[in-house]
Design an enzyme around this catalytic site. Sequence first.
Site, mmCIF file in Angstrom:
data_model
loop_
_atom_site.group_PDB
_atom_site.id
_atom_site.type_symbol
_atom_site.label_atom_id
_atom_site.label_comp_id
_atom_site.label_asym_id
_atom_site.label_seq_id
_atom_site.Cartn_x
_atom_site.Cartn_y
_atom_site.Cartn_z
ATOM 1 N N LYS A 13 -39.492 -7.339 -41.212
ATOM 2 C CA LYS A 13 -38.394 -8.311 -41.050
ATOM 3 C C LYS A 13 -38.418 -8.960 -39.665
ATOM 4 O O LYS A 13 -38.328 -10.171 -39.549
ATOM 5 C CB LYS A 13 -37.023 -7.630 -41.211
ATOM 6 C CG LYS A 13 -36.702 -7.163 -42.604
ATOM 7 C CD LYS A 13 -35.235 -6.749 -42.714
ATOM 8 C CE LYS A 13 -34.866 -5.596 -41.799
ATOM 9 N NZ LYS A 13 -35.491 -4.300 -42.162
ATOM 10 N N ARG A 88 -26.360 -4.612 -44.400
ATOM 11 C CA ARG A 88 -27.133 -3.429 -44.748
ATOM 12 C C ARG A 88 -26.455 -2.610 -45.827
ATOM 13 O O ARG A 88 -26.982 -1.582 -46.243
ATOM 14 C CB ARG A 88 -27.309 -2.566 -43.512
ATOM 15 C CG ARG A 88 -28.691 -2.636 -42.905
ATOM 16 C CD ARG A 88 -28.729 -1.672 -41.749
ATOM 17 N NE ARG A 88 -30.073 -1.264 -41.423
ATOM 18 C CZ ARG A 88 -30.892 -1.931 -40.632
ATOM 19 N NH1 ARG A 88 -30.533 -3.076 -40.112
ATOM 20 N NH2 ARG A 88 -32.088 -1.457 -40.366
ATOM 21 N N ARG A 122 -45.591 2.140 -34.277
ATOM 22 C CA ARG A 122 -45.034 0.887 -33.756
ATOM 23 C C ARG A 122 -44.732 0.952 -32.261
ATOM 24 O O ARG A 122 -44.272 1.958 -31.752
ATOM 25 C CB ARG A 122 -43.754 0.577 -34.526
ATOM 26 C CG ARG A 122 -43.022 -0.643 -34.003
ATOM 27 C CD ARG A 122 -42.136 -1.207 -35.045
ATOM 28 N NE ARG A 122 -40.908 -0.460 -35.204
ATOM 29 C CZ ARG A 122 -39.914 -0.865 -36.017
ATOM 30 N NH1 ARG A 122 -40.061 -1.960 -36.732
ATOM 31 N NH2 ARG A 122 -38.820 -0.154 -36.117
ATOM 32 N N ARG A 153 -39.565 2.982 -29.963
ATOM 33 C CA ARG A 153 -38.145 3.079 -30.295
ATOM 34 C C ARG A 153 -37.742 4.524 -30.559
ATOM 35 O O ARG A 153 -38.465 5.252 -31.217
ATOM 36 C CB ARG A 153 -37.832 2.209 -31.520
ATOM 37 C CG ARG A 153 -37.476 0.783 -31.148
ATOM 38 C CD ARG A 153 -37.387 -0.107 -32.348
ATOM 39 N NE ARG A 153 -36.559 0.426 -33.425
ATOM 40 C CZ ARG A 153 -36.206 -0.268 -34.498
ATOM 41 N NH1 ARG A 153 -36.604 -1.516 -34.626
ATOM 42 N NH2 ARG A 153 -35.455 0.275 -35.426
ATOM 43 N N ARG A 164 -33.722 6.890 -42.073
ATOM 44 C CA ARG A 164 -33.588 5.441 -42.279
ATOM 45 C C ARG A 164 -34.010 5.043 -43.696
ATOM 46 O O ARG A 164 -33.404 4.158 -44.306
ATOM 47 C CB ARG A 164 -34.394 4.683 -41.228
ATOM 48 C CG ARG A 164 -33.684 4.706 -39.861
ATOM 49 C CD ARG A 164 -34.639 4.496 -38.714
ATOM 50 N NE ARG A 164 -35.239 3.174 -38.732
ATOM 51 C CZ ARG A 164 -36.370 2.868 -38.090
ATOM 52 N NH1 ARG A 164 -37.022 3.800 -37.423
ATOM 53 N NH2 ARG A 164 -36.836 1.639 -38.141
HETATM 54 P P1 ADP Z 1 -35.293 -1.443 -38.973
HETATM 55 O O1 ADP Z 1 -34.974 -2.544 -39.916
HETATM 56 O O2 ADP Z 1 -36.713 -1.429 -38.551
HETATM 57 O O3 ADP Z 1 -34.796 -0.099 -39.436
HETATM 58 P P2 ADP Z 1 -33.358 -2.516 -37.029
HETATM 59 O O4 ADP Z 1 -33.820 -2.869 -35.670
HETATM 60 O O5 ADP Z 1 -32.958 -3.596 -37.946
HETATM 61 O O6 ADP Z 1 -34.541 -1.633 -37.612
HETATM 62 O O7 ADP Z 1 -32.134 -1.481 -36.934
HETATM 63 C C1 ADP Z 1 -32.201 -0.307 -36.171
HETATM 64 C C2 ADP Z 1 -30.940 0.516 -36.327
HETATM 65 O O8 ADP Z 1 -29.790 -0.220 -35.865
HETATM 66 C C3 ADP Z 1 -30.574 0.916 -37.760
HETATM 67 O O9 ADP Z 1 -31.281 2.058 -38.205
HETATM 68 C C4 ADP Z 1 -29.058 1.170 -37.620
HETATM 69 O O10 ADP Z 1 -28.802 2.404 -36.999
HETATM 70 C C5 ADP Z 1 -28.631 0.077 -36.656
HETATM 71 N N1 ADP Z 1 -28.213 -1.127 -37.386
HETATM 72 C C6 ADP Z 1 -28.882 -2.316 -37.430
HETATM 73 N N2 ADP Z 1 -28.240 -3.190 -38.224
HETATM 74 C C7 ADP Z 1 -27.140 -2.551 -38.704
HETATM 75 C C8 ADP Z 1 -26.089 -2.895 -39.585
HETATM 76 N N3 ADP Z 1 -26.048 -4.105 -40.172
HETATM 77 N N4 ADP Z 1 -25.133 -1.975 -39.842
HETATM 78 C C9 ADP Z 1 -25.157 -0.764 -39.290
HETATM 79 N N5 ADP Z 1 -26.127 -0.361 -38.450
HETATM 80 C C10 ADP Z 1 -27.115 -1.229 -38.157
#
Ligand code: ADP
Length: 209
Positions: A13, A88, A122, A153, A164
């Site tokens: 993404k 999400r 990553r 990360r 996740r």
């Molecule tokens: P990825 O899609 O690779 O898991 P992101 O960078 O999008 O990573 O998100 C990392 C973390 O940030 C998620 O695992 C969650 O803990 C938090 N997060 C991101 N977006 C949301 C959201 N919309 N609602 C709740 N937590 C979020």
Amino acid sequence: MKIVLLGAPGSGKGTQAFRISERYDLPHISTGDIFRDNIAAKTPVGIKIKEIIDGGDLAPDDLTIEIVKERLSRPDCKNGYLLDGFPRNLVQAEALEKFGAPTAVINIEIPLGKLERRLTGRRSCENCKGSFHIDFIKDADKCPVCGGKLFIRKDDNPESVKERFAVYSKQTQPLVEYYEKRNVLFSVNGDLPVDEVFGEIVEVLEKLK
Ligand code: ADP
Ligand code: ZN
């Protein structure tokens, strides 16, 4: 255009978001980046969510929704947005319908079995926020795009990755059907080289313009 990117952790993404944002001149809004910036700066939000995020769980809905709502109200979003990582779950999707329903939801599809290695190998750039896989870069510490410092990360460790995936399957995956019903869902094959995935996305977006 109001675009939402859907996809499992590691589906690409963020990588695709960079390109889409450039090509269509849309603000790239990544809730993950927003949260990580808050954690790095030790803001009250950052302090509150650090443990949750590092462990691979979702930040609280009310907080996340508030942050996105405020971000979308800024002037740079008046012609559209590109959301990466939001919504999400169904609560977030329902909220978004009220303050900025998407015109297109791009679902990046890839078998979950292929994702673990993508995440655990990553590296992310402190500076430009790009992410890269150690198999494809010369120097595991230096960003090939901007020269910034690369880091791993906190949530890219095997346990958090497992969590996740579980969160994704249970909470985020149902959004595919949710947006399908609203006739805004477009799926692309994420199990291809970056340029080819981007090609598929452009094909979808060109038809919508
Ligand atoms: P990825 O899609 O690779 O898991 P992101 O960078 O999008 O990573 O998100 C990392 C973390 O940030 C998620 O695992 C969650 O803990 C938090 N997060 C991101 N977006 C949301 C959201 N919309 N609602 C709740 N937590 C979020
Ligand atoms: Zn960089």
